[in-house]
Design a protein around this motif. Sequence first.
Motif, PDB file in Angstrom:
ATOM      1  N   VAL A  95      12.898   4.518  -0.202  1.00 16.44           N
ATOM      2  CA  VAL A  95      13.527   4.720  -1.516  1.00 16.44           C
ATOM      3  C   VAL A  95      12.655   4.101  -2.610  1.00 16.44           C
ATOM      4  O   VAL A  95      12.414   4.708  -3.667  1.00 16.44           O
ATOM      5  CB  VAL A  95      14.959   4.113  -1.547  1.00 16.44           C
ATOM      6  N   ALA A  96      12.135   2.899  -2.323  1.00 15.69           N
ATOM      7  CA  ALA A  96      11.293   2.213  -3.303  1.00 15.69           C
ATOM      8  C   ALA A  96      10.055   3.046  -3.625  1.00 15.69           C
ATOM      9  O   ALA A  96       9.630   3.162  -4.778  1.00 15.69           O
ATOM     10  CB  ALA A  96      10.870   0.851  -2.751  1.00 15.69           C
ATOM     11  N   ARG A  97       9.489   3.637  -2.590  1.00 15.10           N
ATOM     12  CA  ARG A  97       8.298   4.462  -2.755  1.00 15.10           C
ATOM     13  C   ARG A  97       8.605   5.666  -3.643  1.00 15.10           C
ATOM     14  O   ARG A  97       7.821   6.020  -4.522  1.00 15.10           O
ATOM     15  CB  ARG A  97       7.870   4.923  -1.362  1.00 15.10           C
ATOM     16  N   ALA A  98       9.771   6.269  -3.407  1.00 14.87           N
ATOM     17  CA  ALA A  98      10.159   7.416  -4.238  1.00 14.87           C
ATOM     18  C   ALA A  98      10.312   6.977  -5.694  1.00 14.87           C
ATOM     19  O   ALA A  98       9.922   7.702  -6.610  1.00 14.87           O
ATOM     20  CB  ALA A  98      11.456   8.028  -3.713  1.00 14.87           C
ATOM     21  N   LEU A  99      10.854   5.760  -5.893  1.00 18.46           N
ATOM     22  CA  LEU A  99      10.984   5.254  -7.266  1.00 18.46           C
ATOM     23  C   LEU A  99       9.620   5.086  -7.919  1.00 18.46           C
ATOM     24  O   LEU A  99       9.463   5.311  -9.121  1.00 18.46           O
ATOM     25  CB  LEU A  99      11.709   3.907  -7.268  1.00 18.46           C
ATOM     26  N   MET A 100       8.633   4.672  -7.126  1.00 17.34           N
ATOM     27  CA  MET A 100       7.299   4.436  -7.679  1.00 17.34           C
ATOM     28  C   MET A 100       6.630   5.716  -8.167  1.00 17.34           C
ATOM     29  O   MET A 100       5.691   5.655  -8.952  1.00 17.34           O
ATOM     30  CB  MET A 100       6.387   3.735  -6.662  1.00 17.34           C
ATOM     31  N   THR A 101       7.086   6.880  -7.704  1.00 19.91           N
ATOM     32  CA  THR A 101       6.502   8.121  -8.242  1.00 19.91           C
ATOM     33  C   THR A 101       7.072   8.407  -9.628  1.00 19.91           C
ATOM     34  O   THR A 101       6.592   9.260 -10.336  1.00 19.91           O
ATOM     35  CB  THR A 101       6.807   9.350  -7.346  1.00 19.91           C
ATOM     36  N   GLU A 126       0.832  -1.216   0.000  1.00 13.13           N
ATOM     37  CA  GLU A 126       0.000   0.000   0.000  1.00 13.13           C
ATOM     38  C   GLU A 126       0.861   1.258   0.000  1.00 13.13           C
ATOM     39  O   GLU A 126       0.532   2.253  -0.653  1.00 13.13           O
ATOM     40  CB  GLU A 126      -0.941   0.005   1.209  1.00 13.13           C
ATOM     41  N   ASN A 127       1.966   1.224   0.743  1.00 14.41           N
ATOM     42  CA  ASN A 127       2.898   2.353   0.721  1.00 14.41           C
ATOM     43  C   ASN A 127       3.378   2.632  -0.702  1.00 14.41           C
ATOM     44  O   ASN A 127       3.423   3.775  -1.133  1.00 14.41           O
ATOM     45  CB  ASN A 127       4.107   2.059   1.617  1.00 14.41           C
ATOM     46  N   LEU A 128       3.710   1.565  -1.408  1.00 17.97           N
ATOM     47  CA  LEU A 128       4.201   1.725  -2.787  1.00 17.97           C
ATOM     48  C   LEU A 128       3.090   2.219  -3.705  1.00 17.97           C
ATOM     49  O   LEU A 128       3.286   3.089  -4.553  1.00 17.97           O
ATOM     50  CB  LEU A 128       4.754   0.397  -3.304  1.00 17.97           C
ATOM     51  N   LYS A 129       1.910   1.644  -3.512  1.00 17.92           N
ATOM     52  CA  LYS A 129       0.776   1.968  -4.369  1.00 17.92           C
ATOM     53  C   LYS A 129       0.393   3.444  -4.238  1.00 17.92           C
ATOM     54  O   LYS A 129       0.094   4.110  -5.222  1.00 17.92           O
ATOM     55  CB  LYS A 129      -0.406   1.098  -3.935  1.00 17.92           C
ATOM     56  N   LEU A 130       0.415   3.935  -2.991  1.00 24.94           N
ATOM     57  CA  LEU A 130       0.028   5.327  -2.751  1.00 24.94           C
ATOM     58  C   LEU A 130       0.921   6.281  -3.548  1.00 24.94           C
ATOM     59  O   LEU A 130       0.461   7.320  -4.021  1.00 24.94           O
ATOM     60  CB  LEU A 130       0.115   5.630  -1.251  1.00 24.94           C
ATOM     61  N   ALA A 131       2.183   5.895  -3.703  1.00 27.93           N
ATOM     62  CA  ALA A 131       3.127   6.761  -4.410  1.00 27.93           C
ATOM     63  C   ALA A 131       2.824   6.851  -5.902  1.00 27.93           C
ATOM     64  O   ALA A 131       3.372   7.701  -6.598  1.00 27.93           O
ATOM     65  CB  ALA A 131       4.557   6.262  -4.193  1.00 27.93           C
ATOM     66  N   THR A 132       1.934   5.994  -6.407  1.00 28.55           N
ATOM     67  CA  THR A 132       1.598   6.056  -7.833  1.00 28.55           C
ATOM     68  C   THR A 132       0.366   6.928  -8.066  1.00 28.55           C
ATOM     69  O   THR A 132      -0.195   6.923  -9.160  1.00 28.55           O
ATOM     70  CB  THR A 132       1.322   4.646  -8.404  1.00 28.55           C
ATOM     71  N   TRP A 133      -0.058   7.636  -7.019  1.00 26.60           N
ATOM     72  CA  TRP A 133      -1.307   8.408  -7.060  1.00 26.60           C
ATOM     73  C   TRP A 133      -1.510   9.217  -8.339  1.00 26.60           C
ATOM     74  O   TRP A 133      -2.561   9.166  -8.972  1.00 26.60           O
ATOM     75  CB  TRP A 133      -1.370   9.335  -5.842  1.00 26.60           C
ATOM     76  N   SER A 134      -0.491   9.980  -8.720  1.00 24.54           N
ATOM     77  CA  SER A 134      -0.716  10.905  -9.847  1.00 24.54           C
ATOM     78  C   SER A 134      -0.290  10.307 -11.190  1.00 24.54           C
ATOM     79  O   SER A 134      -0.270  11.008 -12.193  1.00 24.54           O
ATOM     80  CB  SER A 134       0.013  12.226  -9.581  1.00 24.54           C
ATOM     81  N   ARG A 135       0.054   9.017 -11.197  1.00 24.68           N
ATOM     82  CA  ARG A 135       0.495   8.413 -12.462  1.00 24.68           C
ATOM     83  C   ARG A 135      -0.671   7.830 -13.233  1.00 24.68           C
ATOM     84  O   ARG A 135      -1.611   7.291 -12.658  1.00 24.68           O
ATOM     85  CB  ARG A 135       1.518   7.309 -12.182  1.00 24.68           C
ATOM     86  N   LYS A 136      -0.588   7.954 -14.544  1.00 25.48           N
ATOM     87  CA  LYS A 136      -1.667   7.425 -15.373  1.00 25.48           C
ATOM     88  C   LYS A 136      -1.196   6.261 -16.246  1.00 25.48           C
ATOM     89  O   LYS A 136      -1.991   5.600 -16.901  1.00 25.48           O
ATOM     90  CB  LYS A 136      -2.262   8.538 -16.237  1.00 25.48           C
ATOM     91  N   ASP A 137       0.128   6.022 -16.249  1.00 29.53           N
ATOM     92  CA  ASP A 137       0.700   4.990 -17.126  1.00 29.53           C
ATOM     93  C   ASP A 137       0.657   3.602 -16.460  1.00 29.53           C
ATOM     94  O   ASP A 137       1.652   3.118 -15.954  1.00 29.53           O
ATOM     95  CB  ASP A 137       2.135   5.363 -17.471  1.00 29.53           C
ATOM     96  N   ARG A 138      -0.533   3.003 -16.470  1.00 30.25           N
ATOM     97  CA  ARG A 138      -0.759   1.751 -15.744  1.00 30.25           C
ATOM     98  C   ARG A 138       0.234   0.645 -16.072  1.00 30.25           C
ATOM     99  O   ARG A 138       0.722  -0.059 -15.187  1.00 30.25           O
ATOM    100  CB  ARG A 138      -2.169   1.233 -16.019  1.00 30.25           C
ATOM    101  N   ALA A 139       0.533   0.509 -17.351  1.00 26.65           N
ATOM    102  CA  ALA A 139       1.416  -0.586 -17.770  1.00 26.65           C
ATOM    103  C   ALA A 139       2.792  -0.416 -17.133  1.00 26.65           C
ATOM    104  O   ALA A 139       3.391  -1.374 -16.651  1.00 26.65           O
ATOM    105  CB  ALA A 139       1.522  -0.610 -19.286  1.00 26.65           C
ATOM    106  N   ASN A 140       3.289   0.821 -17.111  1.00 27.35           N
ATOM    107  CA  ASN A 140       4.601   1.063 -16.528  1.00 27.35           C
ATOM    108  C   ASN A 140       4.609   0.873 -15.019  1.00 27.35           C
ATOM    109  O   ASN A 140       5.629   0.518 -14.444  1.00 27.35           O
ATOM    110  CB  ASN A 140       5.061   2.481 -16.861  1.00 27.35           C
ATOM    111  N   ILE A 141       3.471   1.133 -14.384  1.00 31.29           N
ATOM    112  CA  ILE A 141       3.411   0.950 -12.930  1.00 31.29           C
ATOM    113  C   ILE A 141       3.715  -0.505 -12.592  1.00 31.29           C
ATOM    114  O   ILE A 141       4.511  -0.795 -11.699  1.00 31.29           O
ATOM    115  CB  ILE A 141       2.027   1.373 -12.378  1.00 31.29           C
ATOM    116  N   GLN A 142       3.117  -1.430 -13.349  1.00 29.55           N
ATOM    117  CA  GLN A 142       3.380  -2.852 -13.105  1.00 29.55           C
ATOM    118  C   GLN A 142       4.872  -3.159 -13.288  1.00 29.55           C
ATOM    119  O   GLN A 142       5.476  -3.867 -12.495  1.00 29.55           O
ATOM    120  CB  GLN A 142       2.548  -3.727 -14.060  1.00 29.55           C
ATOM    121  N   LYS A 143       5.460  -2.576 -14.320  1.00 29.82           N
ATOM    122  CA  LYS A 143       6.896  -2.769 -14.563  1.00 29.82           C
ATOM    123  C   LYS A 143       7.714  -2.239 -13.386  1.00 29.82           C
ATOM    124  O   LYS A 143       8.704  -2.840 -12.971  1.00 29.82           O
ATOM    125  CB  LYS A 143       7.293  -2.014 -15.850  1.00 29.82           C
TER     126      LYS A 143
END
Lengths: 240, 302
Positions: free
Chosen positions: A151-157, A101-118
């Motif tokens: 650090v991982a969370r920051a990468l997820m943004t 969930e910590n990682l997921k929250l960091a993707t809040w403003s991203r729209k590129d779903r495919a890249n999020i999985q990557k």
Amino acid sequence: MTSNSALLSIQNLHVAYGNILALQGISLDVREGEIVTLIGANGAGKSTLLRAISGLVPMREGRILFAGVDLRSVPAHQIVEMGIAHVPEGRGIFANLTVLENLKLATWSRKDRANIQKDYRRVFELFPRLAERQYQLAGTLSGGEQQMLAVARALMTRGRLMLLDEPSMGLAPVLVREIFNILGEINAAGTTILLVEQNARQALKVAHRGYVLETGRITLAGTAQELSDNPQVKAAYLGG
Amino acid sequence: MQFYIQQILNALQVGSVYALIALGYTMVYGILTMINFAHGDIFMVSTYLAFFTSTLLLSIAAGLPPLFTFVFTLLTAMFGTALLAVLIERLAYKPLRTAPRISAVITALGVGLFLENFMVAFKPVGPAPRFLPPLIPQINYDLGGVTVSTIQIVIILVSGLVMFLLDTIVRRTMVGMAMRAISWDKFTVPLMGVPVDRIISLTFALGASIAAVGGTLYGMAYTIDPYMGIRIGWWAFISAVVGGIGNIRGAMLGGFILGFVEIFTPVFLPSTYRDFIAFSLLLLLLIFRPTGILGRPAPQKV
């Protein structure tokens, strides 16, 4: 010193808490692809500088340009969207959320779903321990694991620029080396890094360039090698 | 035996309403550590929104299917109440975000008084108690000596559904995740790209619209008046504290406990002892388990 190709350019930045000036005219540049470190003692204003870049504290004077865009009056959550990731002092982990969930929250403003999985896969490759613990509450992680999560969370943004505030704080030397190795890998993969550290020795080992900050002012600037060889830096920050 | 089953049903009915209102207290507390003492009066306003919507709807178009009347009234009350709560948050609470916490609490009490007195002074409302027109036909079923009405069934089922939905939102969606993250550390949340102010407004809106579900359901079963928010608000607040303020499931549990206190006190004691029992429960809990039944003591942040 100022070049137009700078990814981050700070000019004459002043920040104050009430009547106390924490930063008194900071100017610095971070170019695309670099690791730049900011060394200085406790209270020199290092965290304040990062917090000003992220829009968490208002600036009194000066300019912060990111990829040519003035960040004045841009709200903090939009600065993340523009591409600045910030690993805050003390990690800032949400202990009541799971690792995932910590990682997921960091993707809040991203729209590129495919890249999020990557990016999940990439982050779990960099930090296999987080993959094992992804369904655990983040508060149950050890200090080192929490820093990895930060650090991982920051990468997820998916920021182009990553600000790191004392990633070595409170960690055993083995873990400090591990974290710094990973920062090197992240940088090699294309992320520009601005690193604030009290552990100047480690920071100068991984960085390309550095600045020395003392009571709100930059007193020295140079390549990491120049700073490492500087007698003042040696005396004050590298233990003689 | 039938008597007790009957009372349990009644307690579930009252408890559902307390639980729905308690959720609003607990959500706002969770995210801002602020007790929104205007929440009981926001609930009161929602019953009037339901009253006016349904009265108007039935006067211009009698003979609509009850399901439509009910759903339309419910949604209008939810939307209007959410709007009111967001307005209150923006105008009255947000400017005080960095002020001492007591300022926001006093402001909330003031907003509550304003709402009560505005409604009394507002001609179409006034101080007299009112009835909602029947939204659904009331049919009483006799199940072996226990009476169950359609209204009772609707109250319990709709409340249950809304609580399940809210629980799912908070646990499973990005917005819920953001709310939980803010409750832990609201200063770090913007660094995740999350617009904190918008999530706070959304929390107020969600809490108020759930109270409006409670308000509409309440109005279907009881009379409404501009001062009802005080007593019911206090009972719902006690529910939230008993369950563990800041804890969503705690607020639900607390609501049902207070529902049982309300219904079962008159079984054993004079009914005037109700408030005495409810507040004693609050005091005992604050002494022996200040975090409430499901609340955990705040862990040390390292």
